[in-house]
Design a protein around this motif. Structure first.
Motif, mmCIF file in Angstrom:
data_model
loop_
_atom_site.group_PDB
_atom_site.id
_atom_site.type_symbol
_atom_site.label_atom_id
_atom_site.label_comp_id
_atom_site.label_asym_id
_atom_site.label_seq_id
_atom_site.Cartn_x
_atom_site.Cartn_y
_atom_site.Cartn_z
ATOM 1 N N ARG A 58 2.390 -1.369 11.402
ATOM 2 C CA ARG A 58 3.377 -1.870 10.431
ATOM 3 C C ARG A 58 4.419 -0.787 10.158
ATOM 4 N NH1 ARG A 58 4.234 -6.796 9.512
ATOM 5 N NH2 ARG A 58 5.031 -6.213 7.459
ATOM 6 N N CYS A 110 0.845 -1.191 0.000
ATOM 7 C CA CYS A 110 0.000 0.000 0.000
ATOM 8 C C CYS A 110 0.877 1.236 0.000
ATOM 9 C CB CYS A 110 -0.912 0.018 1.218
ATOM 10 S SG CYS A 110 -2.051 -1.374 1.270
ATOM 11 N N THR A 113 -1.433 1.420 11.708
ATOM 12 C CA THR A 113 -1.422 0.092 11.088
ATOM 13 C C THR A 113 -0.654 -0.945 11.899
ATOM 14 O OG1 THR A 113 0.570 0.593 9.786
ATOM 15 C CG2 THR A 113 -1.576 1.124 8.784
ATOM 16 N N PHE A 121 3.960 0.738 2.427
ATOM 17 C CA PHE A 121 3.717 -0.144 3.570
ATOM 18 C C PHE A 121 3.315 -1.521 3.051
ATOM 19 C CE2 PHE A 121 3.033 4.069 5.252
ATOM 20 C CZ PHE A 121 3.471 4.009 6.569
ATOM 21 N N GLU A 165 -8.405 -4.171 7.125
ATOM 22 C CA GLU A 165 -8.608 -3.257 8.245
ATOM 23 C C GLU A 165 -7.455 -2.261 8.352
ATOM 24 O OE1 GLU A 165 -9.120 -3.259 13.121
ATOM 25 O OE2 GLU A 165 -9.166 -5.148 12.004
ATOM 26 N N GLN A 166 -6.234 -2.736 8.209
ATOM 27 C CA GLN A 166 -5.087 -1.831 8.249
ATOM 28 C C GLN A 166 -5.140 -0.837 7.093
ATOM 29 O OE1 GLN A 166 -1.781 -4.586 8.257
ATOM 30 N NE2 GLN A 166 -1.744 -4.740 10.492
ATOM 31 N N TYR A 167 -5.557 -1.300 5.925
ATOM 32 C CA TYR A 167 -5.687 -0.414 4.764
ATOM 33 C C TYR A 167 -6.732 0.667 5.034
ATOM 34 C CZ TYR A 167 -6.590 1.033 -0.069
ATOM 35 O OH TYR A 167 -6.750 1.760 -1.219
ATOM 36 N N ALA A 200 0.730 6.881 10.480
ATOM 37 C CA ALA A 200 0.384 5.705 9.674
ATOM 38 C C ALA A 200 1.004 4.443 10.266
ATOM 39 C CB ALA A 200 0.855 5.904 8.235
ATOM 40 N N LEU A 234 1.010 -4.387 4.294
ATOM 41 C CA LEU A 234 -0.029 -4.569 5.295
ATOM 42 C C LEU A 234 -0.567 -5.993 5.295
ATOM 43 C CD1 LEU A 234 -2.004 -1.223 4.805
ATOM 44 C CD2 LEU A 234 -0.015 -1.688 6.257
ATOM 45 N N ARG A 257 -7.506 1.965 7.850
ATOM 46 C CA ARG A 257 -6.948 2.959 8.770
ATOM 47 C C ARG A 257 -6.083 3.963 8.024
ATOM 48 N NH1 ARG A 257 -4.852 -1.490 13.135
ATOM 49 N NH2 ARG A 257 -6.904 -2.283 13.768
ATOM 50 N N LEU A 258 -5.340 3.502 7.024
ATOM 51 C CA LEU A 258 -4.555 4.427 6.202
ATOM 52 C C LEU A 258 -5.468 5.395 5.456
ATOM 53 C CD1 LEU A 258 -1.600 2.588 4.374
ATOM 54 C CD2 LEU A 258 -1.494 4.236 6.244
#
Length: 247
Positions: free
Chosen positions: A73, A40, A71, A89, A95-97, A67, A91, A99-100
């Motif tokens: 990460r 990402c 995440t 990133f 879900e992490q995506y 970020a 990921l 948040r970005l």
């Protein structure tokens, strides 16, 4: 974004234009990470496309830190070019995506975009961000030039650079010498490192100032030629040209 000993930044070119690269070297030993197969990007720039100011860069760094926190990460790296800085990133999930995306949508001062794709082999990290021998040589060049400048060298004065390259066999070294000669390098003495896996060496010579871009051009071209014959640039050196003393 806070940097540690495993974070490296270096100058390179992308699509023919100068760019600044950053990379997290610490990811290399465990990459690719099967638990994080999604590449990402998190891209920040100004609305009008103008160059980022120092205040903008501090803002982008703060967003990158957010970020990382959002995440869980680390940033794999970034590329800064044409008025934007784009972080990368790897990921684990959607879900992490998300948040970005929320972080990008909430930014008011800069324009931020988020995108991505599945990239299980981490090709972007290995082939674009992580420095090969030529890219890393630019970092070494700047460190050598900095030290010579501190010693009172007249950086802008032309002088002979001596590049010391080594090969597995004498035949490969001879083949390299001919290719280097055609590329405009002068061929110097042969060198021996019998205890090394690349024991057959030669010194190349080229006139250059210690302007970083000029030194990069000289060393990178030699490295690329040497790679065709399985060779490697060990180091370069040159005579110090003292700066004139004022009266």
């Amino acid at each position: 974004m806070a940097k540690d000993d495993t974070w490296l930044e270096y100058d390179w070119r992308l699509d023919g234009a100068p760019a600044l690269f950053g990379v997290e070297l610490g990811l290399y030993r465990t990459a690719p990470d099967a638990s994080a197969p999604y590449l990402c990007y998190f891209c920040c720039g100004r609305d009008d496309g103008s160059p980022l100011t120092q205040a903008d860069l501090r803002r982008v760094g703060m967003l990158a830190s957010k970020a990382v926190k959002a995440t869980g990460r680390p940033a794999a790296g970034f590329i800064q070019k044409d008025g934007m800085r784009q972080y990368y990133f790897y990921l684990c999930d959607r879900e992490q995506y998300s948040r970005l995306k929320e972080l990008a949508q909430g930014e008011k001062r800069l324009t931020c975009r988020v995108g991505g794709k599945r990239e299980e082999d981490w090709a972007t990290y290995f082939k674009l961000l992580y420095p090969d021998a030529a890219k890393y040589q630019t970092v070494r060049n700047r460190e050598t030039i900095r030290k010579m400048n501190e010693c009172g060298d007249a950086i802008s004065a032309p002088r002979r650079l001596n590049l010391h390259l080594f090969f597995r066999t004498e035949l490969l070294r001879i083949q390299f010498e001919e290719a280097a000669r055609q590329a405009g390098y002068a061929i110097g003495d042969t060198e021996d490192r019998s205890e090394s896996e690349l024991p057959h060496g030669v010194a190349l010579h080229r006139i250059s100032t210690l302007n970083a871009n000029e030194v990069d051009t000289v060393t990178i071209r030699a490295i690329r030629i040497a790679e065709r014959f399985g060779g490697r640039l060990a180091y370069w050196d040159c005579a110090i040209v003292p700066r004139p003393t004022s009266r």
